[in-house]
Design a protein around this motif. Sequence first.
Motif: not given
Length: 188
Positions: A18-19, A31-37, A77-81, A153-155
């Motif tokens: 989701c970068a 490469t700016r995507f920050v993965a999360g669990d 909540n941060f999101w994008a379609s 995102i999402p965060s």
Amino acid sequence: MRAKSIFLVLLGLLVAGCAGNQGGQPQAGDTRFVAGDGKMQVFGAGERKPAPAVQGPTLDGATASLAAHKGKVVVLNFWASWCGPCRAEAPVLKEVAAQTKSSGVEFIGVDFKDRQADALAFERTEKTGYPHIFDQPGKVALAFQGTVPPAAIPSTLIIDKQGRVAARALGAVKYTDLLNTVTKVRDE
């Protein structure tokens, strides 16, 4: 060798997830995507930082702000379609928002680096029941730099009744984690 190259390209596409980029849509190799669990990280009362002032136009043309919910717990909540994990977590957010609304918990979505028409279509489908700030340039996310990486995102952030960041999740949240953390912060 060709199979290894194809594997690396596919892996790169998967990691790009989701970068965001300047055009609003992710691109392979970003490469700016920050993965999360998606796990909630709860901050102790002494570790909590004040949330920045958040305000902006909503998808439906109104205005939403954290200040309007002073003294309440707010889930941001941060999101994008265009974000797959964002789509996957939308029903979880909708359900927890509906369950906790009567106890004074408010939800605000922040549509990040998206096309407004796509975001509106997403909201018509999901019918979340809470407002969404349209943040195409990503200014709201940047205001939380240091708490949430701007490209994560999402965060999800939980803001306590004193306006401080009480918890965060990077990645798609899980129902039980979100509900339990919101309830814990609400009951403080």
